[in-house]
Design an enzyme around this catalytic site. Structure first.
Site, PDB file in Angstrom:
ATOM      1  N   CYS A 124       5.055   2.566  21.333  1.00  0.00           N
ATOM      2  CA  CYS A 124       3.902   2.701  20.414  1.00  0.00           C
ATOM      3  C   CYS A 124       3.997   2.140  19.247  1.00  0.00           C
ATOM      4  O   CYS A 124       5.087   1.995  18.560  1.00  0.00           O
ATOM      5  CB  CYS A 124       3.521   4.071  20.549  1.00  0.00           C
ATOM      6  SG  CYS A 124       2.236   4.649  19.309  1.00  0.00           S
ATOM      7  N   ASP A 125       2.917   1.624  18.503  1.00  0.00           N
ATOM      8  CA  ASP A 125       2.679   1.229  17.142  1.00  0.00           C
ATOM      9  C   ASP A 125       3.631   2.198  16.252  1.00  0.00           C
ATOM     10  O   ASP A 125       4.177   1.744  15.278  1.00  0.00           O
ATOM     11  CB  ASP A 125       1.460   0.728  16.853  1.00  0.00           C
ATOM     12  CG  ASP A 125       1.203   0.347  15.437  1.00  0.00           C
ATOM     13  OD1 ASP A 125       2.232  -0.468  15.048  1.00  0.00           O
ATOM     14  OD2 ASP A 125       0.298   0.504  14.695  1.00  0.00           O
ATOM     15  N   CYS A 164       1.696   2.876   3.510  1.00  0.00           N
ATOM     16  CA  CYS A 164       1.940   2.293   4.558  1.00  0.00           C
ATOM     17  C   CYS A 164       3.193   2.883   5.387  1.00  0.00           C
ATOM     18  O   CYS A 164       4.206   3.271   4.612  1.00  0.00           O
ATOM     19  CB  CYS A 164       2.265   0.795   4.160  1.00  0.00           C
ATOM     20  SG  CYS A 164       2.806  -0.310   5.667  1.00  0.00           S
ATOM     21  N   CYS A 173       0.705  -1.232  -0.176  1.00  0.00           N
ATOM     22  CA  CYS A 173      -0.173  -0.038   0.165  1.00  0.00           C
ATOM     23  C   CYS A 173       0.847   1.276  -0.039  1.00  0.00           C
ATOM     24  O   CYS A 173       1.889   1.208   0.847  1.00  0.00           O
ATOM     25  CB  CYS A 173      -0.867  -0.041   1.166  1.00  0.00           C
ATOM     26  SG  CYS A 173      -1.914  -1.417   1.492  1.00  0.00           S
ATOM     27  N   CYS A 218      -6.563   6.105  22.962  1.00  0.00           N
ATOM     28  CA  CYS A 218      -5.627   6.633  23.722  1.00  0.00           C
ATOM     29  C   CYS A 218      -5.107   8.094  23.108  1.00  0.00           C
ATOM     30  O   CYS A 218      -4.682   8.885  23.887  1.00  0.00           O
ATOM     31  CB  CYS A 218      -4.300   5.960  23.456  1.00  0.00           C
ATOM     32  SG  CYS A 218      -3.638   5.376  22.109  1.00  0.00           S
TER      33      CYS A 218
END
Length: 385
Positions: free
Chosen positions: A282-283, A27, A24, A261
């Site tokens: 964190c992601d 991304c 993608c 969050c």
């Protein structure tokens, strides 16, 4: 001042690291592969899987949730997830365990669907809307489009009785079609929706946002229209569709902590476990600066409560003066930290600041009315947050 120790309630796990079977355009995670040199294929070992599950269940509270994400987590294979459930049963000790799988759906089949239904996985399916919207940026590495495969998998999951949410990225193209996207999801049977605004730094010119990022004004108009569509579908006082951001905002209006969050004063309430056991804040910040350690040499609960994770969480509260003086600070809290740093032109102001002002000016009265009615009917007293 006494600092409240955080509990290990949720963890996000990357069983296949940054690997994905799609390519993608927007991304943000594919380039994380450069942080894990030595192999082009990244998979979590059974040893690391067991240690992850053991720590979460032995260090967590009575209710814990596992989020399985990527890259594309199903690349780890169905046997991997069957083993994960085995370990959850082994170490669960009567605890309430939830599982969420975020996937593009491409690899799912009847065996997957039966498994996900049997163990009550909540599936977040990456689907940007109707064909022309989804296929604008989401395609295979060879350039083939992916919409038909994803829609087929959505139908497979829904027919099997799996709980499915639509995860939709709002980019510079899709932002033009709120009605089409919302109605498409409804018609498909996806009445639970999550919309994720896209802003990433332009790799060819780090001084600005990438061209596929959605502008603040366009996203603000999208939110306003989406809110009106959501409201129009109410059955009396009851919502017939769920939009995660609106549900979370409603929590703030009735004085409860938001499950999202991005609406909290500080973040850092969960950790990310990569395929090799490395743990991050964190992601959106799987970066060397925010690496907390490795769970094969340390404790997840201690990493969650470490000075580095505390620093990360408090970074969110370090807002510019415009935010601190804004009338919408309480329900907004400055948005997601990553949206303040992905577009360098905004000087620590959230890229979507204008979006949220537009939205709250439009929706505040209705949220206030709904909150007043909820509080009137509720036996639980609440306090503003």
């Amino acid at each position: 001042m006494q600092i409240t120790r955080k509990t290990l309630d949720s963890v996000l796990i990357k069983p296949a690291g940054p690997d994905c079977n799609l390519d993608c355009t927007y991304c943000f995670y594919l380039d994380r592969a450069s942080q894990f040199p030595g192999s082009k294929i990244h998979r979590m070992s059974e040893e690391i899987l067991e240690e992850t599950v053991r720590q979460v269940l032995q260090q967590g509270g009575r209710h814990v949730s596992f989020g399985w994400q990527g890259g594309e987590p199903t690349l780890a294979g169905l046997p991997f997830f069957e083993k994960a459930v085995e370990f959850q049963i082994k170490y669960g000790d009567g605890k309430s365990v939830g599982n969420g799988l975020q996937t593009n759906g491409i690899l799912l089949d009847k065996d997957w669907a039966n498994f996900l239904k049997r163990y009550s996985f909540l599936v977040g399916l990456s689907l940007d809307g109707p064909e022309h919207v989804h296929d604008h940026y989401r395609y295979f590495k060879g350039g083939q489009t992916s919409w038909k495969e994803v829609v087929d998998r959505a139908k497979l999951l829904l027919d099997a009785g799996v709980e499915v949410n639509a995860l939709t990225v709002v980019n510079d193209y899709s932002v033009q079609f709120p009605d089409e996207i919302y109605n498409f999801h409804k018609e498909l049977g996806l009445n639970y929706m999550q919309f994720i605004p896209c802003v990433e730094t332009d790799l060819s010119d780090p001084s600005k946002a990438a061209p596929f990022s959605v502008s603040a004004e366009a996203y603000g108009k999208f939110l306003v229209r989406l809110f009106d569509l959501w409201q129009a579908d109410f059955d009396g006082p009851v919502a017939t569709t769920s939009i995660r951001s609106f549900d979370s905002i409603m929590h703030k209006y009735v004085g409860l902590n938001a499950p999202d969050c991005t609406l909290l004063k500080t973040c850092g309430v969960y950790v990310v476990v990569e395929h090799n056991g490395d743990v991050y804040s964190c992601d959106f910040f799987v970066e060397p600066e925010w690496k907390l350690g490795n769970l094969m040499q340390g404790s997840l609960i201690e990493m969650l409560n470490s000075p580095l994770q505390t620093k990360f969480g408090e970074w969110k509260a370090d807002l510019p003066e415009k935010c601190l003086q804004c009338q919408w600070l309480r329900p907004c809290r400055g948005g997601c930290t990553k949206d303040r740093v992905r577009d360098p032109r905004d000087n620590n102001l959230n890229h979507f600041c204008q979006s949220y002002i537009m939205f709250f000016e439009h929706a505040d009265g209705r949220f206030t009315d709904m909150a007043r009615e909820w509080i009137r009917k509720s036996a639980t007293p609440v306090m503003p947050t």
